[in-house]
Motif scaffolding. Structure first.
Motif, PDB file in Angstrom:
ATOM      1  N   HIS A 113       0.870  -1.421  -0.507  1.00  0.00           N
ATOM      2  CA  HIS A 113      -0.048   0.231   0.083  1.00  0.00           C
ATOM      3  C   HIS A 113       1.079   1.059   0.252  1.00  0.00           C
ATOM      4  O   HIS A 113       0.856   2.211  -0.451  1.00  0.00           O
ATOM      5  CB  HIS A 113      -0.822   0.218   1.452  1.00  0.00           C
ATOM      6  N   MET A 114       2.009   1.218   1.174  1.00  0.00           N
ATOM      7  CA  MET A 114       2.695   2.043   0.629  1.00  0.00           C
ATOM      8  C   MET A 114       3.628   2.502  -0.708  1.00  0.00           C
ATOM      9  O   MET A 114       3.819   3.559  -0.516  1.00  0.00           O
ATOM     10  CB  MET A 114       3.478   2.524   1.971  1.00  0.00           C
ATOM     11  N   PHE A 115       4.089   1.759  -1.018  1.00  0.00           N
ATOM     12  CA  PHE A 115       4.925   1.745  -2.214  1.00  0.00           C
ATOM     13  C   PHE A 115       3.890   1.995  -3.549  1.00  0.00           C
ATOM     14  O   PHE A 115       4.582   2.780  -4.455  1.00  0.00           O
ATOM     15  CB  PHE A 115       5.602   0.390  -2.500  1.00  0.00           C
ATOM     16  N   GLU A 116       2.758   0.849  -3.685  1.00  0.00           N
ATOM     17  CA  GLU A 116       1.734   1.511  -4.946  1.00  0.00           C
ATOM     18  C   GLU A 116       0.770   2.237  -5.065  1.00  0.00           C
ATOM     19  O   GLU A 116       0.990   3.474  -5.747  1.00  0.00           O
ATOM     20  CB  GLU A 116       1.031   0.179  -4.910  1.00  0.00           C
ATOM     21  N   GLN A 117       0.120   2.772  -3.290  1.00  0.00           N
ATOM     22  CA  GLN A 117      -0.830   3.970  -3.355  1.00  0.00           C
ATOM     23  C   GLN A 117      -0.292   5.216  -2.437  1.00  0.00           C
ATOM     24  O   GLN A 117      -1.434   6.228  -3.163  1.00  0.00           O
ATOM     25  CB  GLN A 117      -1.723   3.740  -2.715  1.00  0.00           C
ATOM     26  N   ARG A 118       0.438   5.385  -2.093  1.00  0.00           N
ATOM     27  CA  ARG A 118       1.808   6.017  -1.269  1.00  0.00           C
ATOM     28  C   ARG A 118       2.788   7.010  -2.089  1.00  0.00           C
ATOM     29  O   ARG A 118       2.859   7.559  -1.915  1.00  0.00           O
ATOM     30  CB  ARG A 118       1.620   5.935   0.509  1.00  0.00           C
ATOM     31  N   GLY A 119       2.814   6.098  -2.801  1.00  0.00           N
ATOM     32  CA  GLY A 119       4.149   6.239  -3.511  1.00  0.00           C
ATOM     33  C   GLY A 119       5.776   6.198  -2.734  1.00  0.00           C
ATOM     34  O   GLY A 119       6.750   6.994  -3.099  1.00  0.00           O
ATOM     35  N   HIS A 120       5.670   5.850  -1.615  1.00  0.00           N
ATOM     36  CA  HIS A 120       6.954   5.983  -0.532  1.00  0.00           C
ATOM     37  C   HIS A 120       8.108   4.481  -1.743  1.00  0.00           C
ATOM     38  O   HIS A 120       7.546   3.931  -2.444  1.00  0.00           O
ATOM     39  CB  HIS A 120       6.875   5.309   0.566  1.00  0.00           C
TER      40      HIS A 120
END
Ligand SMILES: CC(C)(COP(=O)(O)OP(=O)(O)OC[C@H]1O[C@@H](n2cnc3c(N)ncnc32)[C@H](O)[C@@H]1OP(=O)(O)O)[C@@H](O)C(=O)NCCC(=O)NCCS
Length: 174
Positions: A113-120
């Protein structure tokens, strides 16, 4: 509970991560106070657990559900400073559920979620150096040891203990 907390529900293979509800607090408190969890997280009253999940220093907090029951807690602190973007994580899984891959399952769901949706693009986690199960679980997800943070946290026995800083880049998630 906190309005910004886990507004998105996430699913792993076996865990569901959802917003912390007020009626989770008693269960979360009982589970954190089990010796095998309190050893690393410390002990909490219900009031302290409510404050913990509402801590403004944490940007999101999810209850980990396993088979429809409260099975743990994940806390995320996002650094959204454009040149220093990072996600710091902390979690516990209830002691009877340890060693079944549920911690790794929850971490994968949050990290995706953090990598794919939140751009981290990177994440960090810092278990106590003696916390072998945590280090094994995090390594399984793809975290690598960076180095030892000396006397980084005070344990329940009142002594400062060292923590192992581990980090993971988005392309290393497995
Ligand atoms: C740390 C924690 C979140 C990991 O979740 P988990 O679901 O128990 O862990 P997993 O099943 O994903 O992985 C555990 C790994 O440790 C291994 N393991 C199990 N018991 C172990 C032990 N006593 N010592 C070392 N490794 C152990 C497992 O074999 C597995 O590794 P493998 O898959 O490479 O064989 C969970 O154990 C927990 O909440 N512990 C108490 C609180 C805590 O320590 N929180 C973390 C603070 S940073």
């Amino acid at each position: 509970m906190r309005p910004d907390s886990a507004d998105v529900e996430l699913r792993g293979e076996r865990v569901r991560l959802r917003r912390v509800r007020d009626d989770d607090i008693a269960e979360l408190t009982a589970k954190v106070n089990a010796p095998e969890v309190a050893r690393w997280w410390g002990s909490y009253t219900e009031q302290e657990m409510r404050a913990e999940v509402n801590d403004p220093g944490i940007t999101a907090c999810w209850t980990v559900e396993v088979d429809g029951q409260v099975g743990g807690l994940v806390e995320v602190t996002e650094d959204n400073e454009p040149d220093y973007r990072n996600v710091a994580l902390d979690l516990f899984i209830a002691a009877p559920l340890h060693g079944r891959g549920l911690g790794a399952d929850a971490l994968r769901a949050i990290l995706r979620h953090m990598f794919e949706q939140r751009g981290h693009h990177r994440a960090t986690i810092d278990p106590a150096v003696e916390n072998e199960r945590a280090i094994r679980s995090y390594a399984r997800v793809g975290f690598r040891p960076v180095g030892v943070l000396r006397r980084a946290e005070r344990g329940p026995d009142g002594h400062w203990r060292d923590a192992l800083l581990m980090d993971l880049l988005a392309e290393e998630l497995r």
